[in-house]
Design an enzyme around this catalytic site. Structure first.
Site, short mmCIF file in Angstrom:
data_model
loop_
_atom_site.label_atom_id
_atom_site.label_comp_id
_atom_site.label_asym_id
_atom_site.label_seq_id
_atom_site.Cartn_x
_atom_site.Cartn_y
_atom_site.Cartn_z
N CYS A 21 0.85 -1.19 0.00
CA CYS A 21 0.00 0.00 0.00
C CYS A 21 0.88 1.24 0.00
CB CYS A 21 -0.94 0.01 1.20
SG CYS A 21 -0.08 0.14 2.79
N CYS A 24 3.40 1.67 2.80
CA CYS A 24 4.67 0.97 2.61
C CYS A 24 5.63 1.82 1.78
CB CYS A 24 4.44 -0.37 1.90
SG CYS A 24 3.37 -1.52 2.79
N ASP A 444 11.99 24.97 -33.91
CA ASP A 444 13.14 25.06 -34.79
C ASP A 444 12.66 24.78 -36.22
OD1 ASP A 444 15.90 25.17 -35.56
OD2 ASP A 444 15.86 22.99 -35.68
#
Length: 762
Positions: A21, A24, A444
């Site tokens: 989870c 953790c 560019d």
């Protein structure tokens, strides 16, 4: 006063096991971050930790730190070993098989308990003892992973979702055992009605064996389905890895030798037969064919290649035999770079997820405190003990932060994988967030909006002369002896437009510096020269001034007589027109900035409908333009480029976007890479970013909203623990399922219509 230089940082990836989870995740991150100079990002969905740390901190110390936090950790296996294991594996790991077997056995034991508990008419004499015998293995063996991880967390003074599940199972089973042995529920003939809501005691203690088996069953099933679904989010990344070939046929003189791909070296020539994948990036030295790049760059149609053409590793040869000289191997190939960028992108976190992780870090301790408070409040208020315990267990079970931890990583995995399939690579959530909010894009010209190489733009034949085809054929023949880019462009154009008419032989070839070339073809003197300025207007009456200024004109003369005018220049990519139009529709202002001359710049801008043009821009000038747009006009600016001269502007923008056909310097400085060098993919990138971040927000709203609604219901006794377990599992599955929808995301209708139109016109 001298200052010590900052220590050099290295990046290490760890495979972390045992995380279930967001709590953790938070614990692992906090434990590693306590080391000096360490920053870390942990991904619950992939089970990976990306750690940036000083060189003096060894990877083994990082592994030990994670293990001290109560989790397992290991360094990733080498690519070669992992590939060999994947070849031998049937697609399911040993851990996955064990989890599947645990789920199946738990289901076989739990289903009869659930059915008998929920259907009073089927409750036979001593049914409760039969259910107790079936429930005991589930509460102990079936729930063993939860108990082990909860005990491990207790040793490290932490609590996670496993703590909540373990406590819920133990409490439900323990109360049921008390009721059976001491509370009168074990008497023969006892019947127990079923209700979705907890009910008051009627003098006999109720048993909650359905909760004791239902909680682990639903959580195990939820995790199994989550794992399968999360496996799907990484499908694109795995498909990229599978594009790498294992062996390659190296040409040595007239002989061939089969070697492992790891033994191939830059400069070696290898064979690519029809239907085979190109082993690595290289340059065609012999043969002509078409290669399918769809799995590598998303290019929808095969690309013709010939001697001198670059090819990408992983592309499929769909035509003739090719001999290719390796130009990059191993981690330096474009395929490896794509895979690395996708992997790195999936390790990041969006701003919203960082907030969710911070909440999850304190969520479980708060839930434990709430459960104890609820138990004490109900008992203090004189409520029935079993009602108090039921409310307490429901709070423990329903308050799972799994969905919080899965909200971002599953969406990010699905989106980055889908983006890679479409030829768009993002470096992480920050890039997605940048794509979502753009005001201007600095484009560019050369290599970005245009093809980046010299091409024949137009041919105008002199009236009443030899004609266009004849003049072109003679010009192509004499330019065969030239090494100038203009000459190569003309020869390539003639061979492409007149494939059925081979170029005649050339004799007496000569080249004049700055003037052109001449030679004898079929007995006639042919000259391809730069025309005099005073002759050009008369020869180019049919040409617009803007186009003439934007291209380089060369005059074809046969026996001293002008026959045709050929315009050579850097032509606009077909996709650039649609790309600029789409940017405007998305509310993004295009700005052209190029180091080229004013005339070509203005011509390209006029063709694409770009109003703001900056010509003869130095690299410093481009960076200054970006600074002005950001600071003086308040724009959020992206820069699109492909060269070394774009690297400074790419790094200084809010978002740098590199063409995949560009230089490593540009790609390294960019946040987003358009793999196939197609500027049109930029619109897809913006739309995909908006869809992804919208998906993440929906996931987090659901994850938070689920807990906001269900926890209070559990606290007031309106939620059965078994129903709470099912709701908790469904919550995580909904989040993962919502993320998986990104795998099927398609570019806009306009893009698809344009693509189909271009195909139909061929």
């Amino acid at each position: 006063m001298s200052t010590e230089p900052a220590p050099a940082l290295v990046t290490t990836d760890l495979t972390v096991g045992g995380m279930t989870c967001a709590a953790c995740v938070r614990r692992v991150e906090k434990k590693l971050a306590k080391l000096d100079g360490v920053t870390v990002t942990v991904n619950l969905a992939t089970g990976r930790a990306r750690v940036s740390h000083p060189a003096e901190i060894l990877p083994e110390e990082l592994v030990a730190t994670v293990e001290k936090a109560g989790y397992t950790a290991a360094l990733p296996e080498p690519v070669e070993k992992r590939q060999r294991k994947d070849d031998q594996d049937d697609g399911e790991t040993e851990d996955a098989r064990q989890e599947r077997d645990r789920l199946l056995i738990t289901a076989l034991l739990a289903v009869p308990v659930l059915v008998l508990s929920m259907v009073p008419a089927w409750q036979f004499r001593n049914w409760q003892w039969f259910c107790f015998v079936l429930a005991a293995p589930v509460a102990v063996w079936g729930s063993w992973p939860f108990h082990v991880r909860a005990a491990r967390g207790l040793r490290h003074s932490t609590a996670t979702m496993d703590t909540l599940v373990s406590l819920g199972v133990v409490a439900s089973f323990s109360w049921s055992a008390y009721a059976l042995f001491l509370g009168g529920a074990g008497e023969r003939g006892m019947r127990m009605p079923f209700s979705l809501l907890p009910s008051a005691s009627d003098g006999v203690a109720h048993i909650y064996l359905e909760a004791a088996v239902g909680v682990p069953l639903f959580v195990l099933a939820g995790r199994f389905l989550e794992a399968r679904a999360r496996h799907g989010t990484g499908a694109a990344l795995r498909s990229l890895a599978q594009l790498a070939t294992k062996e390659v046929a190296v040409r040595e003189g007239s002989a061939e030798r089969l070697v492992r791909i790891e033994e191939l070296r830059v400069g070696q020539v290898f064979v690519v037969r029809p239907g085979e994948r190109v082993a690595t990036d290289g340059e065609v030295v012999e043969g002509s064919s078409a290669v399918d790049l769809s799995l590598v760059t998303g290019e929808s149609e095969p690309v013709e290649v010939h001697p001198g053409s670059a090819v990408i590793g992983g592309a499929v040869n769909v035509g003739g035999l090719l001999l290719v000289r390796a130009t990059a191997v191993g981690a330096e190939t474009q395929l490896a770079r794509i895979t690395r960028l996708v992997t790195e992108a999936q390790a990041g976190k969006a701003k919203a997820q960082r907030l969710a992780d911070a909440v999850a870090g304190v969520f479980v301790p708060v839930v434990l405190a709430l459960a104890v408070t609820v138990l004490g409040f109900w008992l203090g208020a004189g409520a029935d003990p079993q009602a108090a315990i039921t409310a307490c267990v429901a709070v423990l079970v329903v308050a799972c932060p799994c969905a919080l931890g899965l909200a971002t990583p599953t969406a990010l995995m699905a989106a980055t994988g889908r983006g890679a399939q479409l030829g768009v690579l993002v470096k992480g959530p920050q890039a997605l967030e940048g794509l979502q909010h753009l005001d201007a894009v600095v484009l560019d010209k050369t290599g970005t909006l245009t093809s980046g190489h010299m091409s024949v733009a137009r041919v105008t034949a002199v009236p009443d002369g030899l004609g266009k085809e004849a003049a072109l054929r003679l010009a192509g023949a004499v330019e065969q002896g030239s090494e100038h880019p203009l000459g190569r462009a003309i020869v390539s154009y003639v061979r492409r437009t007149l494939p059925s008419r081979p170029l005649p032989d050339l004799s007496d070839f000569s080249a004049g510096a700055g003037r052109g070339v001449r030679g004898r073809v079929e007995g006639r003197l042919v000259e391809v020269v730069t025309p005099d300025e005073e002759l050009l207007p008369a020869l180019a009456e049919a040409l617009s001034a803007a186009e003439t200024a934007a291209h380089t004109p060369v005059l074809v003369k046969v026996d001293g007589v002008a026959e045709a005018l050929i315009e050579v220049g850097d032509v606009v990519r077909p996709g650039s027109y649609r790309a600029v139009h789409r940017l405007r529709r998305l509310g993004v202002q295009p700005v052209l900035a190029t180091g080229d001359r004013e005339a070509p710049a203005r011509a390209v801008a006029a063709a694409l409908g770009i109003d703001e043009v900056h010509a003869r821009c130095t690299p410093e000038g481009k960076a200054e333009l970006v600074r002005e747009l950001r600071e003086e006009q308040g724009y959020r600016v992206a820069v699109v480029g492909d060269g070394v001269n774009d690297a400074a502007a790419l790094a200084g923008a809010d978002l740098g976007i590199a063409m995949g056909t560009g230089t490593d310097a540009a790609i390294g400085a960019a946040d987003v890479t358009l793999v196939r060098g197609d500027i049109e993919a930029l619109g897809d990138a913006v739309l995909l970013a908006r869809r992804t971040l919208g998906t993440i927000r929906v996931n987090l709203v659901w994850a938070f909203g689920y807990n906001v609604v269900t926890v209070p219901l559990a606290m007031v006794g309106l939620l059965n623990p078994m129903v709470a377990a099912a709701a908790m599992s469904v919550s995580s599955l909904l989040v993962v399922g919502n993320s998986l929808r990104l795998r099927a995301w398609q570019p806009s209708t306009a893009r698809k219509q344009a693509t189909s139109t271009s195909r139909g016109g061929r």
